[in-house]
Design an enzyme around this catalytic site. Structure first.
Site, PDB file in Angstrom:
ATOM      1  N   TRP A 127      97.172  53.077  18.776  1.00  0.00           N
ATOM      2  CA  TRP A 127      96.541  51.755  18.690  1.00  0.00           C
ATOM      3  C   TRP A 127      95.995  51.553  17.286  1.00  0.00           C
ATOM      4  CZ3 TRP A 127      97.984  48.451  21.978  1.00  0.00           C
ATOM      5  CH2 TRP A 127      98.427  48.897  23.223  1.00  0.00           C
ATOM      6  N   ASP A 208      91.785  59.223  25.620  1.00  0.00           N
ATOM      7  CA  ASP A 208      91.525  57.787  25.761  1.00  0.00           C
ATOM      8  C   ASP A 208      92.270  57.329  27.019  1.00  0.00           C
ATOM      9  OD1 ASP A 208      90.557  55.301  25.156  1.00  0.00           O
ATOM     10  OD2 ASP A 208      91.705  55.018  23.317  1.00  0.00           O
ATOM     11  N   ALA A 210      92.744  54.250  29.599  1.00  0.00           N
ATOM     12  CA  ALA A 210      92.450  52.847  29.937  1.00  0.00           C
ATOM     13  C   ALA A 210      93.435  52.256  30.947  1.00  0.00           C
ATOM     14  CB  ALA A 210      92.459  51.995  28.667  1.00  0.00           C
ATOM     15  N   LYS A 243      91.467  47.105  32.143  1.00  0.00           N
ATOM     16  CA  LYS A 243      92.821  46.737  32.572  1.00  0.00           C
ATOM     17  C   LYS A 243      92.977  46.890  34.078  1.00  0.00           C
ATOM     18  CE  LYS A 243      93.356  47.199  28.057  1.00  0.00           C
ATOM     19  NZ  LYS A 243      93.842  46.381  26.999  1.00  0.00           N
TER      20      LYS A 243
HETATM   21  N1  PMP Z   1      91.265  52.312  23.660  1.00  0.00           N
HETATM   22  C1  PMP Z   1      91.708  51.594  22.625  1.00  0.00           C
HETATM   23  C2  PMP Z   1      92.082  52.294  21.368  1.00  0.00           C
HETATM   24  C3  PMP Z   1      91.830  50.194  22.714  1.00  0.00           C
HETATM   25  O1  PMP Z   1      92.270  49.488  21.649  1.00  0.00           O
HETATM   26  C4  PMP Z   1      91.504  49.572  23.928  1.00  0.00           C
HETATM   27  C5  PMP Z   1      91.689  48.081  24.017  1.00  0.00           C
HETATM   28  N2  PMP Z   1      93.056  47.726  24.178  1.00  0.00           N
HETATM   29  C6  PMP Z   1      91.042  50.379  24.996  1.00  0.00           C
HETATM   30  C7  PMP Z   1      90.913  51.725  24.811  1.00  0.00           C
HETATM   31  C8  PMP Z   1      90.632  49.874  26.321  1.00  0.00           C
HETATM   32  O2  PMP Z   1      90.206  48.614  26.396  1.00  0.00           O
HETATM   33  P1  PMP Z   1      88.691  48.099  26.360  1.00  0.00           P
HETATM   34  O3  PMP Z   1      88.047  48.572  25.109  1.00  0.00           O
HETATM   35  O4  PMP Z   1      88.878  46.625  26.373  1.00  0.00           O
HETATM   36  O5  PMP Z   1      88.020  48.635  27.581  1.00  0.00           O
END
Ligand code: PMP
Length: 394
Positions: A127, A208, A210, A243
């Protein structure tokens, strides 16, 4: 004073979102932004979430601060969901984060206090915010190979060449299930190999996480993170409910630290709390409370799991449909990998000029490295999308 500042580069995702919003063409297709969309192209409020919100409205007596660690019951429910009891709770401490990214930021701050200037290995690609987040807290980001641009699957041999060479002073940022922006995921057997390598080298894993539930189901998707945290004495996990609960703007997340024993866990907890106090002082609670209510209530939890299954199966169906439509039209298996990837994303491997052409001529928007959000594919226009993609590739 402001004249001393240079204009910062905006994340390409936000630039693309603005371009898409300003595009007046009918039938434009948004495969860019990483949010789930239903068949109407809407990112819905889940029914389970609506019901939990209603309960908060009906019963909440105060909006007073929760305390620095945030909503403890939410954290406990998330630990149970994600880690499933593989680690003794005495070794685990949590604080809430503002979403998964907020949780990651807290964890990275603590990491940099523990090992100032330490190396943190980040997958290539990852990311776009992973690298600057690490730099912001003074860690030294380094890439490890992850993606094979020929097969569009994980280049596991190349990855392990670097992972096996890590030292006890290194950190590796691992993507939980479906988290890598390429859509390519480690298999359970590969997770076992990574875990064994970390056991051997003593490198520190930060996961990480999500997209739990977006791959093959909640239990199957938790395999990797559970394997890692149960194999090593110390680790960290950044959990996001953005998500899988559709709570994006509510910023619900948990920073989870797993220490070698309870005393050490208390020290890490004090550091996480200190980071919160020094930055945002208190974390948001509305999304956290919604998730707590859902996970603690059998009926709401069953309803949420059914909604999550629907999202997961829709994305799997769209993957198969697009891969099939391209195969039928091109008579080649070059894009079959779309159906092998899982979660919300696939890196298509298109040249930047093809991505640009799709945007300019066909109003099909994707990130310029050709990452798509499969949930953005309009189900009734899969054939049209395949035609447009093949025409642009030429
Ligand atoms: N990790 C990263 C690196 C992200 O960019 C995101 C957002 N897409 C997430 C986790 C999870 O999303 P959020 O911060 O919106 O909970």
């Amino acid at each position: 004073m402001f004249e001393t500042l240079k204009k910062a580069t905006l994340d390409k995702i936000f630039v693309l979102m603005a371009e898409y919003a300003a595009d007046p063409r009918d039938g434009k297709i948004d495969l860019g932004v990483g949010v789930y969309k239903d068949p109407k192209g809407v990112t819905p409020v889940l029914n389970s979430v609506r019901k939990a919100e209603q309960r908060i409205l009906d019963t909440a007596k105060t909006k007073v601060y929760k305390g620095v660690v945030g909503n403890k019951e939410f954290s406990a429910a998330v630990v149970d969901l994600a880690l499933g009891g593989v680690v003794d709770l005495k070794r685990i401490r949590c604080v809430n984060g503002a979403g998964g990214t907020g949780a990651l930021s807290i964890l990275m701050n603590v990491l940099s206090r523990a090992r100032p200037g330490g190396r943190i290995f980040i997958s290539d690609p990852s990311w776009p915010n992973h690298w600057p987040m690490a730099e912001l807290v003074g860690l030294k980001p380094v890439y490890y190979p992850y993606f094979d641009h020929q097969t569009r699957l994980v280049d596991f041999d190349a990855m392990m060449k670097v992972v096996d060479g890590l030292t006890p002073d290194d950190t590796i940022l691992l993507h939980g299930c479906c988290h890598n922006p390429t859509g390519a995921n480690l298999t359970p057997a590969q997770w076992d190999i990574v875990a064994a390598s970390l056991q051997r080298t003593g490198a520190f894993p930060l996961v990480d996480l999500a997209y739990l539930g977006f791959g093959d189901g909640l239990e199957a998707d938790a395999y990797g993170v559970r394997k890692i945290v149960s194999s090593v004495p110390e680790s960290m996990v950044a959990f996001s409910a953005s998500k899988n609960f559709g709570l994006y703007r509510e910023r619900a997340g948990v920073a989870i630290a797993i220490a070698k024993d309870s005393d050490s866990a208390d020290v890490v907890s004090s550091q996480m709390q200190n980071v919160i106090r020094a930055t945002i002082s208190q974390t948001p609670d509305h999304g956290a409370e919604i998730v707590r209510i859902i996970l603690e209530d059998m009926d709401l939890r069953a309803e949420w799991e059914a909604e999550l299954k629907e999202m997961r199966e829709r994305m799997q169906r769209l993957r198969v449909k697009l891969a099939e439509a391209i195969r039928q039209r091109s008579n080649s298996k070059d894009f079959d990998f779309i159906a092998e990837h899982s979660g919300m994303f696939s890196l298509l491997g298109l040249k930047p000029e093809v991505v640009e052409k799709l945007k300019l001529e066909d109003a099909v928007y994707m990130i310029n490295d050709s990452r798509i959000n499969v949930a953005g594919i309009p189900e009734d226009r899969v054939g049209e999308l395949a035609d447009k993609m093949l025409a642009a590739i030429g």
